[in-house]
Design a protein around this motif. Structure first.
Motif, short mmCIF file in Angstrom:
data_model
loop_
_atom_site.label_atom_id
_atom_site.label_comp_id
_atom_site.label_asym_id
_atom_site.label_seq_id
_atom_site.Cartn_x
_atom_site.Cartn_y
_atom_site.Cartn_z
N ALA A 183 119.05 73.02 89.21
CA ALA A 183 118.62 74.35 88.79
C ALA A 183 117.61 74.92 89.79
N GLU A 184 116.63 74.10 90.19
CA GLU A 184 115.64 74.54 91.17
C GLU A 184 116.30 74.91 92.50
N GLU A 185 117.27 74.12 92.93
CA GLU A 185 117.97 74.40 94.18
C GLU A 185 118.71 75.74 94.10
N HIS A 186 119.37 75.99 92.96
CA HIS A 186 120.08 77.26 92.82
C HIS A 186 119.10 78.43 92.89
N LEU A 187 118.00 78.33 92.18
CA LEU A 187 117.02 79.41 92.17
C LEU A 187 116.48 79.68 93.57
N ALA A 188 116.22 78.63 94.33
CA ALA A 188 115.69 78.79 95.68
C ALA A 188 116.74 79.38 96.62
N GLU A 189 117.97 78.88 96.55
CA GLU A 189 119.00 79.31 97.49
C GLU A 189 119.58 80.68 97.14
N ALA A 190 119.88 80.92 95.88
CA ALA A 190 120.55 82.16 95.50
C ALA A 190 119.59 83.33 95.30
N HIS A 191 118.36 83.03 94.87
CA HIS A 191 117.45 84.11 94.50
C HIS A 191 116.11 84.06 95.24
N GLN A 192 115.93 83.11 96.15
CA GLN A 192 114.68 82.91 96.87
C GLN A 192 113.50 82.85 95.90
N ALA A 193 113.75 82.27 94.74
CA ALA A 193 112.73 82.12 93.70
C ALA A 193 112.18 80.70 93.77
N THR A 194 110.97 80.58 94.32
CA THR A 194 110.40 79.25 94.55
C THR A 194 109.04 79.04 93.93
N VAL A 195 108.45 80.09 93.35
CA VAL A 195 107.11 79.98 92.79
C VAL A 195 107.22 79.45 91.36
N ASP A 196 106.62 78.29 91.13
CA ASP A 196 106.66 77.63 89.82
C ASP A 196 105.54 78.20 88.95
N PRO A 197 105.87 78.89 87.84
CA PRO A 197 104.84 79.47 87.00
C PRO A 197 103.94 78.41 86.35
N ALA A 198 104.44 77.21 86.17
CA ALA A 198 103.64 76.13 85.57
C ALA A 198 102.58 75.60 86.52
N ALA A 199 102.74 75.85 87.82
CA ALA A 199 101.81 75.33 88.82
C ALA A 199 100.57 76.22 88.98
N GLY A 200 100.57 77.37 88.35
CA GLY A 200 99.43 78.28 88.50
C GLY A 200 99.56 79.08 89.78
N ASN A 201 98.54 79.88 90.07
CA ASN A 201 98.62 80.73 91.25
C ASN A 201 97.90 80.17 92.46
N GLY A 202 97.31 79.01 92.34
CA GLY A 202 96.72 78.36 93.49
C GLY A 202 95.29 78.76 93.78
N THR A 203 94.72 79.67 93.00
CA THR A 203 93.34 80.04 93.23
C THR A 203 92.42 79.31 92.27
N PRO A 204 91.24 78.93 92.72
CA PRO A 204 90.32 78.17 91.85
C PRO A 204 89.74 79.01 90.73
#
Length: 72
Positions: free
Chosen positions: A51-72
């Motif tokens: 599923a992750e591979e499809h999202l990355a390849e077909a839709h360039q969707a790679t940002v995981d909402p569960a990982a947060g936005n990366g800011t402290p």
């Protein structure tokens, strides 16, 4: 008759749009369905990775909402 359970894998693209692949489990098989484009695939092993591979390849969707936005 086997019970059916479902989950989802969601990722955001660079434009902030959310894309979702739903994973439905029936027995040992899992059916993947993309809400954005209708893509379907059957998978017995590693369905979330597929599923992750499809999202990355077909839709360039790679940002995981569960990982947060990366800011402290």
């Amino acid at each position: 008759m086997p019970s059916t359970t479902s989950s989802k894998v969601s990722r955001w693209d660079q434009h902030g749009r959310e894309h979702i692949v739903r994973v439905q489990k029936a027995g040992v098989q899992r059916a993947l369905t993309c809400d954005t484009c209708g893509w379907r695939k059957s998978a017995q092993f590693l369905p979330w990775l597929k599923a992750e591979e499809h999202l990355a390849e077909a839709h360039q969707a790679t940002v995981d909402p569960a990982a947060g936005n990366g800011t402290p």
